[in-house]
Design an enzyme around this catalytic site. Sequence first.
Site, PDB file in Angstrom:
ATOM      1  CE1 TYR A   1      -5.221  -5.622  -1.783  1.00  0.00           C
ATOM      2  CE2 TYR A   1      -6.485  -7.548  -2.165  1.00  0.00           C
ATOM      3  CZ  TYR A   1      -5.804  -6.442  -2.886  1.00  0.00           C
ATOM      4  OH  TYR A   1      -6.026  -6.024  -4.255  1.00  0.00           O
TER       5      TYR A   1
ATOM      6  CE1 TYR B   1       2.554  -7.437   3.225  1.00  0.00           C
ATOM      7  CE2 TYR B   1       2.240  -9.967   3.726  1.00  0.00           C
ATOM      8  CZ  TYR B   1       1.992  -8.811   3.074  1.00  0.00           C
ATOM      9  OH  TYR B   1       1.632  -9.048   1.629  1.00  0.00           O
TER      10      TYR B   1
ATOM     11  CG  ASP C   1      -1.823  -0.993   1.230  1.00  0.00           C
ATOM     12  OD1 ASP C   1      -2.325  -1.347   0.009  1.00  0.00           O
ATOM     13  OD2 ASP C   1      -2.439  -1.585   2.273  1.00  0.00           O
TER      14      ASP C   1
END
Length: 441
Positions: A401, A329, A262
């Site tokens: 996502y 992440y 993002d």
Amino acid sequence: MHKLSIEEGNEYLYVTSTAIEILKKYPLCDRCLGRLFAKLGYGWSNRQRGESIKRVVLMELHNMLRNEKIEKEQFEAIARNIGEHAQPLLRKLGLGNDENTRCLVCGGLLDSFIEDVSRRSIPILKAYDIKRFIVGAKVSGSIINRENQLKLEFRLGFGESIKAEIRREIGKLIQSLDKDLTVDFDNPEATLLVEYPAGAIYLQVNSLLIKGRYWKTGRMISQAYWPTPSGPKYYSIEEALWSVLRIIGAERVVLHAAGREDVDARMLGSGRPAIFEFKTPRKRHLPLRELEQEANKSSNYVSFRFEDYASRKDVQLYKDDMAKTSKIYKALIVSEEPIDDDKLKELESFFVDRLIMQKTPSRVLHRRPNILRRRKVYSMQCLKIWEHVFECLINAEGGLYIKELVSGDEGRTTPSFSEVLGAPARCVELDVVSVKLRGHP
Ligand SMILES: [Zn+2]
């Protein structure tokens, strides 16, 4: 009087008897005659083929003339179609004049075309710093028709096309005129497109492709350049490559990356594998280190590693690999209800090799099709930071996502952190710390 015909001709003398039949009717230059027999013999140019055939044919005809097996007029007509190789004999016999007939197929222009276009192409290739090239040819329809009709009329099965000859001969001549230039079918830097007989030359320059990685240590940076009427929406990775674009004189830069983070997520750790494509460059043989240094001067928040120059084939292979990634992440998460270590342990043990069903997030639904993805979370590790705040390292399949994995996106992503914690949770900061291509270390 002996009749010369293919039907009667000895099948072992196919080339000679066929050539005589053709030359009885039509004048052909050495190249265009030789090309009709291109698949016979090996290691010669069509010009050498045509020249050899003409000399043999002329000797046979001369012999027939001496034995009175052919009329003078018939001899003269064929000799005239043979052209300059027959002139000394015609003169010696006191026949005809020095006028040469024009080749039926190419009009006698092919030789000088090849020479002229090859010489004019060299500075064009150099202007774009090309070393490896291929040649393409566009030939006028009437010439191709004449050649095809000739092949049909005499049922010729061993020829090649004038296009093939132009491509090969120009390539060969350019290579011999300039040792820095090489015909390379596997990985050409440009295609030289020539038009026969007009003589126009076009250069189609292939992109310069660099394989490497990028890092984003700041937020609000997009991958692609994102223009709006009031300037770019965000600073972008592509914009950070403009300094390189200027040095190599390219028209545009395009990023092909293994996925994307993002705009507000940082790309840390391993960096993200990518291929940087520079379109229509004027320079393409500069040291990669210098280009990398230039790119790294662009911004304090974006950096690059340039690993190697890549070919089109590499890009395809790489793109197949890039579709299969695993990622780690780091997410900073706020929960509406207070968090304790037991809750976090529960979360960690729930998300082990857990399949997530994810409909396209509502925030990107306006620009992406609404599809259902199935992606795996492999494992995670959580650390409580404050009463409502925790940090989480998430190891997951590429394409998941993460913000929606946390929030649940009002039921569009399931299972989610909110679901397992029994209270709404929200990802407030996201970093990508590792991108691994499957099958790569
Ligand atoms: Zn010709």
